[in-house]
Design an enzyme around this catalytic site. Structure first.
Site, PDB file in Angstrom:
ATOM      1  N   ARG A 107      -3.514 -11.837   3.653  1.00 50.14           N
ATOM      2  CA  ARG A 107      -4.782 -11.467   3.029  1.00 50.14           C
ATOM      3  C   ARG A 107      -4.846 -11.860   1.827  1.00 50.14           C
ATOM      4  O   ARG A 107      -4.154 -11.728   0.915  1.00 50.14           O
ATOM      5  CB  ARG A 107      -4.915  -9.783   3.111  1.00 50.14           C
ATOM      6  CG  ARG A 107      -5.112  -9.149   4.228  1.00 50.14           C
ATOM      7  CD  ARG A 107      -6.139  -9.470   5.331  1.00 50.14           C
ATOM      8  NE  ARG A 107      -7.292  -9.844   4.695  1.00 50.14           N
ATOM      9  CZ  ARG A 107      -8.179  -9.046   4.189  1.00 50.14           C
ATOM     10  NH1 ARG A 107      -8.133  -7.888   4.448  1.00 50.14           N
ATOM     11  NH2 ARG A 107      -9.488  -9.479   3.705  1.00 50.14           N
ATOM     12  N   TYR A 128       1.036  -1.292  -0.163  1.00 44.18           N
ATOM     13  CA  TYR A 128      -0.094  -0.011   0.166  1.00 44.18           C
ATOM     14  C   TYR A 128       0.804   1.185  -0.157  1.00 44.18           C
ATOM     15  O   TYR A 128       1.922   1.359   0.400  1.00 44.18           O
ATOM     16  CB  TYR A 128      -1.002  -0.067   1.530  1.00 44.18           C
ATOM     17  CG  TYR A 128      -2.133  -0.842   1.363  1.00 44.18           C
ATOM     18  CD1 TYR A 128      -3.139  -0.359   0.626  1.00 44.18           C
ATOM     19  CD2 TYR A 128      -1.953  -2.014   2.012  1.00 44.18           C
ATOM     20  CE1 TYR A 128      -4.394  -1.240   0.701  1.00 44.18           C
ATOM     21  CE2 TYR A 128      -3.105  -2.974   1.950  1.00 44.18           C
ATOM     22  CZ  TYR A 128      -4.248  -2.725   1.330  1.00 44.18           C
ATOM     23  OH  TYR A 128      -5.346  -3.254   1.270  1.00 44.18           O
ATOM     24  N   TYR A 163      -0.988 -10.217   0.508  1.00 46.64           N
ATOM     25  CA  TYR A 163       0.254  -9.741   1.340  1.00 46.64           C
ATOM     26  C   TYR A 163      -0.042 -10.332   2.650  1.00 46.64           C
ATOM     27  O   TYR A 163      -1.226 -10.512   3.060  1.00 46.64           O
ATOM     28  CB  TYR A 163       0.121  -8.129   1.310  1.00 46.64           C
ATOM     29  CG  TYR A 163      -0.946  -7.766   1.820  1.00 46.64           C
ATOM     30  CD1 TYR A 163      -1.169  -7.386   3.350  1.00 46.64           C
ATOM     31  CD2 TYR A 163      -2.170  -6.941   1.001  1.00 46.64           C
ATOM     32  CE1 TYR A 163      -2.420  -6.489   3.772  1.00 46.64           C
ATOM     33  CE2 TYR A 163      -3.054  -6.334   1.564  1.00 46.64           C
ATOM     34  CZ  TYR A 163      -3.449  -6.409   3.021  1.00 46.64           C
ATOM     35  OH  TYR A 163      -4.591  -5.728   3.287  1.00 46.64           O
ATOM     36  N   HIS A 197      -7.758  -8.213  -2.621  1.00 54.30           N
ATOM     37  CA  HIS A 197      -8.881  -7.639  -2.425  1.00 54.30           C
ATOM     38  C   HIS A 197      -8.910  -6.083  -2.732  1.00 54.30           C
ATOM     39  O   HIS A 197      -7.891  -5.570  -2.611  1.00 54.30           O
ATOM     40  CB  HIS A 197      -9.250  -7.684  -0.930  1.00 54.30           C
ATOM     41  CG  HIS A 197      -8.357  -7.127   0.079  1.00 54.30           C
ATOM     42  ND1 HIS A 197      -7.321  -7.788   0.610  1.00 54.30           N
ATOM     43  CD2 HIS A 197      -8.348  -6.080   0.818  1.00 54.30           C
ATOM     44  CE1 HIS A 197      -6.547  -6.883   1.396  1.00 54.30           C
ATOM     45  NE2 HIS A 197      -7.141  -5.781   1.409  1.00 54.30           N
ATOM     46  N   HIS A 256     -10.693  -2.621  -1.215  1.00 53.52           N
ATOM     47  CA  HIS A 256     -11.561  -2.228  -0.307  1.00 53.52           C
ATOM     48  C   HIS A 256     -12.700  -1.039  -1.018  1.00 53.52           C
ATOM     49  O   HIS A 256     -12.353  -0.372  -1.834  1.00 53.52           O
ATOM     50  CB  HIS A 256     -10.843  -0.945   0.779  1.00 53.52           C
ATOM     51  CG  HIS A 256     -10.078  -2.054   1.676  1.00 53.52           C
ATOM     52  ND1 HIS A 256     -10.266  -2.361   2.704  1.00 53.52           N
ATOM     53  CD2 HIS A 256      -8.665  -2.295   1.240  1.00 53.52           C
ATOM     54  CE1 HIS A 256      -9.219  -3.046   3.287  1.00 53.52           C
ATOM     55  NE2 HIS A 256      -8.019  -2.796   2.591  1.00 53.52           N
TER      56      HIS A 256
END
Lengths: 242, 206
Positions: free
Chosen positions: A157, A108, A147, A160, A162
């Protein structure tokens, strides 16, 4: 006299409870007392209204909205598209959808993310758009990478995105995550598994949509979103109606 | 087997996670991407009413401030109208009544400027005391938490407010009432939110 219709009660059996010990952070962040159930007032059946002047058309193109001129983000190029409906299957038009995600390596762009996968200089990781009159929306982006995260030592995770949606009332406000079909990490993710109902998990799993791809260019996934539905507008002399 | 009803089901919520700022407040995540970040100006320049500041912190079950929470505010203007087609009446040009608030990453403190809302209609012809609706999301919160903030200088209106009166445990009503003080000539209300434990804030299923 017209009386605004109320929203259907939220089906808490399909929603994750506050306390889900396998997702450890929830343990100290979950209220212990029962929620107080509130019948809708004007405070709940209204909500912010957004328009095209709030956003820029490029905001929905994550391949380019943070890229240098002539360059684009690295990764599997995808179209993420779908429709926002309410529980009565009515389209939710002109509603703001905001998304954010990791880059193709699972990193991120956030000052708090220290994962070793590199930042992509051409990828910001956020986008936003309004649904059209029929409730349709689309984004162009890269498929995010899986990640690791600190919960148990070896939790990963699933890929995905959000997703934040407003609807037309403050009581419809929703944040969720879009997963991608076929990802083996979905069934073993403690965050996914906060959702008690397997059908509700399937509903958050986007499906490959070959018909919406751009051949030789970009693959597509379809992700429909359902917000709480509303009773029909009532007349005060016909309170039973719907 | 009876017939099937054809309703769709609301999509399930998932936590906003620790990086919610990327999507909803990218400036706070550490980068500049949008020309206009949404939710910074709640009342706009033309709103009538008392200009106020609201400050607080959100603490977890151990009493520690939550530094990655994001709040959204929804409120009426000084006339008790919401900026919405069903909001009861007109609002001033530029009044949105909606805002987005993030905490300081070091301290967990948050604050925002707005105007004090007026009373607004309640159900069945009643009146609701001035209040703000709040919605909280963060890592560890699986589904956004809804609460309300009332004002401690509205003693009479609060005593008659139908929502406060719905809370059977009178002692818990106090968790929704912000405390007013003056600081450097500005009106500041303090509103701390406790997610869990002693003095847990009242949250609503709206």
């Amino acid at each position: 006299m017209l009386k605004p219709g109320e929203y259907h009660q939220r089906d808490r059996d399909r929603q994750p409870p506050a306390l889900t010990p396998d997702y450890k952070t929830s343990v100290s962040r979950s209220p212990q007392y029962a929620l107080i159930s509130l019948e809708n007032t004007v405070s709940e059946i209204t909500g912010p209204v957004f328009g095209q002047t709030d956003i820029d058309p490029l905001d929905k193109d994550l391949l380019h909205n943070y890229a240098k001129p002539g360059e684009s983000a690295i990764g599997e190029r995808i179209i993420l598209h779908g429709r926002v409906l309410d529980e009565n299957a009515r389209p939710v038009p002109n509603t703001l959808i905001e998304i954010w995600q990791a880059n193709a390596g699972g990193r991120y762009r956030h000052r708090k993310d220290t994962y070793l996968a590199p930042i992509d200089p051409n990828f910001g990781g956020c986008g936003r758009t309004l649904t059209d009159e029929e409730g349709y929306y689309h984004f162009r982006t890269v498929k995010p990478g899986a990640y690791p995260w600190r919960n148990r030592v070896n939790n990963w995770r699933p890929a995905h995105v959000h997703v934040s949606i407003f609807g037309s009332a403050f009581c419809q406000r929703l944040i969720t995550q879009c997963y991608f079909e076929g990802d083996p990490l979905i069934p073993i993710c403690p965050i996914v598994n906060t959702i008690p109902d397997p059908d509700a998990i399937a509903q958050l799993t986007a499906k490959l949509d070959l018909n919406a791809t751009i051949p030789l260019d970009t693959i597509a996934y379809r992700f429909d979103i359902v917000l709480r539905g509303r009773r029909s507008t009532l007349f005060e002399n016909r309170l039973e109606g719907n | 087997m009876p017939q099937e009803l054809s309703y769709l089901k609301e999509s399930a919520s998932q936590t906003a996670g620790p990086y919610v700022h990327i999507g909803l407040a990218p400036g706070a995540a550490g980068f500049d991407i949008y020309e206009h970040e949404l939710g910074w100006d709640i009342a706009g320049p033309n709103a009538k009413g008392e200009r106020i500041r609201i400050e607080g912190a959100v603490t977890d079950g151990m009493g520690s401030p939550i530094k990655d929470v994001l709040l959204e505010v929804w409120q009426a203007n000084a006339d008790g109208n919401f900026a919405h087609p069903e909001g009861g009446g007109p609002v001033e040009d530029g009044f949105r009544g909606w805002g987005r608030v993030i905490t300081d990453f070091e301290t967990g403190e948050w604050g925002f400027d707005t105007i004090k809302p007026g009373p607004c209609p309640g159900r069945n012809g009643g009146v609701q005391a001035p209040h703000l609706s709040l919605w909280l999301v963060s890592r560890g919160i699986n589904i956004g938490l809804n609460t309300r903030m009332y004002f401690d200088d509205e003693t009479d209106a609060n005593a008659k407010d139908p929502v406060l009166n719905l809370i059977e445990w009178e002692r818990r009503r106090a968790t929704l009432i912000a405390k007013r003080r003056e600081r450097d000539g500005k009106i500041v209300y303090r509103f701390d939110i406790k997610l869990q434990g002693e003095g847990e804030t009242v949250f609503f299923d709206i």
